[in-house]
Design a protein around this motif. Structure first.
Motif, short mmCIF file in Angstrom:
data_model
loop_
_atom_site.label_atom_id
_atom_site.label_comp_id
_atom_site.label_asym_id
_atom_site.label_seq_id
_atom_site.Cartn_x
_atom_site.Cartn_y
_atom_site.Cartn_z
N CYS B 82 0.97 -1.20 -0.02
CA CYS B 82 -0.01 0.13 0.05
C CYS B 82 0.90 1.36 0.14
N HIS B 83 0.30 2.36 0.01
CA HIS B 83 0.96 3.65 0.00
C HIS B 83 0.35 4.48 1.19
N VAL B 84 1.26 5.60 1.56
CA VAL B 84 0.70 6.47 2.43
C VAL B 84 0.49 7.87 2.03
N VAL B 85 -0.88 8.28 2.29
CA VAL B 85 -1.16 9.69 1.77
C VAL B 85 -1.32 10.47 3.09
N THR B 86 -0.38 11.35 3.16
CA THR B 86 -0.41 12.41 4.39
C THR B 86 -1.69 13.26 4.09
N PHE B 87 -1.97 13.88 4.95
CA PHE B 87 -2.97 15.18 4.88
C PHE B 87 -2.94 16.08 6.28
#
Lengths: 322, 322
Positions: B82-87
């Motif tokens: 998976c990948h990480v989306v920072t917000f």
């Protein structure tokens, strides 16, 4: 309201009459509708994401800037209708391996790169791969590459030096890194320019590596040279921390007996009440995201890189009244 | 090799004979093929992404942990496919607004949350929205929520205190935060447990807020009480930095004349050569990503939260020989 009407409102608004379109749009807004990212991706062949590599190992100094910059990118992404995917290629065989993986998995459309340095293979690699990118930091040694934004370190040191003179310190010395570092030499230039422009002759200066004991030792002699009532502008917060320690070792109160300024406004600058220069990471993140989106839409690269002026943060170390 | 054969190999491998499948797979591997994230999303109705909120404003102490944790998440994501989306929801009206936006835009499947605190509205909100999450940090006041991992602060202080006794300091005092903070009280418990287990009586203790001047003032009297040859275990690196400054103000050499330990292994702990306790962020990131993926596959929550033991990092402040 038919399914087709709603679909037209979203994809071909020009096919609907104004009152119908408005009605559909108000219902959509009421329902809090936002288009699905996956469906949009398929339509546009875009992921809507910008990749940003986080290096696992970095100096404390670097991390003090990269974390706020990562937050700024995540914050600014909303306004650019995209999101940020962070990645970290631990144990990678080459500096482009992580980028290669992200492109293959089609997770991002473009990259923001940081930690640019002389001989950095990433810009040429990304150009060849045809993937848009923009860099936080100049691409040293490649004046033909203009997709970057950087902090004007010379302006930062000019502002810090002018501030020390304005507060009334008699003399302004300088504690920098050993000559030959691009960033360090530029910051030193700011100190020289501000001193010369004020009609003063240059104060004493010394060099130390980015190490607290080295900085403290170098500062111990340097504050003796500027004397009580003098001040030292420094090339980094860590060097300023060394000056602060050297002052206390002599029994001098920072700010009152000797002034000092750092750069980067790191966490320990705040703790130690060191005047520093804060990098405009939000403005830079916004500019770079705009830049990659222009490239994604087929626009040309900018005519030149962009320098942003940092902001002076005044604390007790250079002004006993704050 | 027909287009249909390749498509079957990817989507319906059971339709192909073993030798054909192997041949197609080896060519695919050779070409470095990875399935497109957007196409996979459409098929699985998943984005393959986990969201992680970065708070714009945090104490320096907090940022010293959140940045390495963000890097660890980005690193460990690869292994979880998976990948990480920072917000970052700057100017949000509520603590769940950023999460709401990410869910609506269908950018992520699940969240990792950090900075959990008493009365935190996010867990209940995410449960209600049916979105899997796992927390870095206990969900205080909600023992029914078990999808978390945290650092065993009591174990960290036990290790630090035992280390001080093993090095040979005569007495082990404690500098903590004012009573009543969950994290602080737990760390103090570790100091008490280790001291008692060693058969010693408790050394002197003092409290200070997380502020360098307050810590330095409190430490100045405290090191007088433990005396030369004693040591102070501290609830944070910043408090240990205060002890270090107080020692130098007395003309005592940290490590030699008085020992001190911190917690978090922050950047300034390294600079000041302070012994500290390093949070196992990589192990925790890996565990939490595994947890949300189990939930995404329909698995039940774990039976209890998970505590991970931090690792002692020995430096000159507690051992003049290092």
């Amino acid at each position: 309201m038919s399914r087709q009407t709603v679909s037209n409102a979203l994809v071909h608004p020009e096919r609907l009459k104004a009152p119908t379109l408005e009605k559909v749009q108000s219902v959509i807004a009421e329902l809090g509708y936002r288009p699905s990212s996956a469906a949009q991706s398929l339509r546009s062949q875009r992921t809507g994401a910008v990749g940003f590599e986080l290096l696992a190992i970095g100096s404390a100094n670097r991390n003090e800037i990269i974390y706020p910059f990562t937050v700024a990118l995540s914050e600014m992404a909303i306004g650019h209708n995209c999101h940020v995917v962070t990645f970290s290629a631990a144990g990678a065989q080459s500096p482009t391996e992580g980028y290669e993986d992200m492109i293959r998995a089609q997770v991002v459309d473009a990259f923001i790169i940081a930690d640019t340095h002389k001989g950095d293979p990433r810009p040429a690699w990304l150009d060849k791969a045809g993937v848009p990118y923009a860099a936080f930091g100049r691409v040293w040694g490649r004046p033909d590459i203009t997709s970057w934004a950087d902090v004007d370190g010379a302006a930062g040191l000019r502002d810090a030096t002018n501030h020390l003179f304005a507060v009334g310190y008699a003399q302004g010395g300088y504690l920098g890194w050993p000559f030959g570092s691009s960033i360090g030499d530029e910051r030193r230039r700011g100190w020289i320019e501000a001193t010369t422009a004020s009609g003063r002759s240059l104060g004493p200066e010394a060099q130390a590596e980015q190490d607290l004991d080295a900085a403290t030792d170098a500062a111990y002699d340097l504050i003796e040279q500027v004397g009580r009532g003098g001040a030292i502008a420094c090339a980094s917060d860590l060097l300023a921390m060394g000056v602060e320690r050297a002052a206390r070792r002599r029994g001098w109160v920072p700010g009152r007996d000797v002034g000092m300024t750092g750069i980067d406004d790191s966490s320990y600058a705040g703790m130690l009440k060191l005047t520093s220069v804060s990098q405009p990471v939000t403005t830079i993140a916004d500019y770079l995201l705009g830049l990659v989106h222009k490239r994604l839409e087929g626009g040309p690269p900018p005519e030149s890189g962009a320098l942003f002026r940092p902001a002076l943060v005044t604390r007790a170390s250079s002004d006993p009244n704050t």
